[in-house]
Design a protein around this motif. Structure first.
Motif, PDB file in Angstrom:
ATOM      1  N   VAL A 178      12.169  55.353 -36.960  1.00  0.00           N
ATOM      2  CA  VAL A 178      12.173  53.966 -36.480  1.00  0.00           C
ATOM      3  C   VAL A 178      13.559  53.358 -36.630  1.00  0.00           C
ATOM      4  N   LEU A 203      15.823  51.894 -33.639  1.00  0.00           N
ATOM      5  CA  LEU A 203      16.325  50.519 -33.632  1.00  0.00           C
ATOM      6  C   LEU A 203      17.837  50.480 -33.414  1.00  0.00           C
ATOM      7  N   THR A 234       8.658  45.839 -31.128  1.00  0.00           N
ATOM      8  CA  THR A 234       8.498  46.958 -32.060  1.00  0.00           C
ATOM      9  C   THR A 234       7.848  46.495 -33.366  1.00  0.00           C
ATOM     10  N   SER A 235       8.207  45.313 -33.821  1.00  0.00           N
ATOM     11  CA  SER A 235       7.608  44.784 -35.043  1.00  0.00           C
ATOM     12  C   SER A 235       6.106  44.582 -34.866  1.00  0.00           C
ATOM     13  N   THR A 277      12.955  43.828 -30.642  1.00  0.00           N
ATOM     14  CA  THR A 277      12.487  43.980 -32.020  1.00  0.00           C
ATOM     15  C   THR A 277      11.197  43.205 -32.271  1.00  0.00           C
ATOM     16  N   SER A 310      12.131  46.827 -38.865  1.00  0.00           N
ATOM     17  CA  SER A 310      12.235  46.253 -37.522  1.00  0.00           C
ATOM     18  C   SER A 310      12.344  44.732 -37.571  1.00  0.00           C
TER      19      SER A 310
END
Length: 211
Positions: free
Chosen positions: A20, A24, A52-53, A49, A92
């Motif tokens: 991850v 990122l 992804t978070s 982000t 993230s």
């Protein structure tokens, strides 16, 4: 060990966090290099982000419930690696915070238009929970605070973070149709957790009644 077993082990534990982190770095680099202006690049990083978070949080938040209802190889992997999915979410989301702070440096008026004092307070509390939950995601620190405190922190913290995501996506979905899928997913994650809790409680009640 066959190739399939090696592949499975490669995506276990801290290797997930590492993957991850690399992803990122790539996202930040691509957004920064392809943007027409620095502000656009930072906006792109913030959006990426946020996604992804949300995805990583949803995987960690629903791991136990998903395993309860759908016991298969994927949900077993999800539950087994819940800790690392949670840490990956923290990585993230802290990149997300850094991008927000960068936007505040180069375009303070734009940030102020989207984030008032209430947003900073409630969002700040979420980041305190994220930091504490990440710090206690190691065996040594988990033992240090004790099982009860650990359970309370991670339960309260996860629901609070869920609330922050829900407030963000549900409010946007009310005026921007593109956010409806994310809003539906955030509602689903809570519903799944509640349904699993009810299902387990009923199973325990039946077990007691039959004993």
């Amino acid at each position: 060990m066959d190739d399939r077993s090696r592949s499975t082990r490669a995506w276990e534990g801290w290797s997930i966090v590492g993957a991850v982190a690399i992803a990122l770095i790539l996202v930040v680099t691509i957004e920064a290099m392809t943007a027409s202006a620095p502000v656009e690049g930072i906006r792109g990083i913030i959006r990426a982000t946020a996604r992804t978070s949300f995805a990583l949080f949803s995987l960690a938040f629903t791991a136990s419930a998903a395993r309860h209802f759908w016991p298969n190889a994927w949900t077993r992997w999800q539950l087994r690696n819940r800790r690392y999915l949670g840490v990956s979410f923290a990585v993230s989301h802290f990149v997300h915070l850094l991008a927000i702070l960068a936007l505040g440096r180069i375009a303070p008026a734009e940030l102020a238009a989207h984030a008032d004092s209430v947003t900073w307070i409630f969002g700040g509390i979420a980041y305190v929970f994220i930091a504490l939950m990440t710090a206690t995601s190691f065996d040594a620190t988990a033992r240090l605070i004790g099982r009860r405190a650990w359970t309370t922190l991670h339960t309260v913290g996860s629901y609070y973070i869920w609330f922050i995501f829900a407030n963000s996506y549900l409010s946007r979905a009310a005026i921007i149709p593109a956010y409806i899928p994310a809003a539906a997913l955030i509602v689903f994650t809570l519903g799944l957790r509640i349904a699993a809790r009810v299902s387990r409680a009923r199973a325990r009640s039946r077990a007691v009644a039959s004993s």
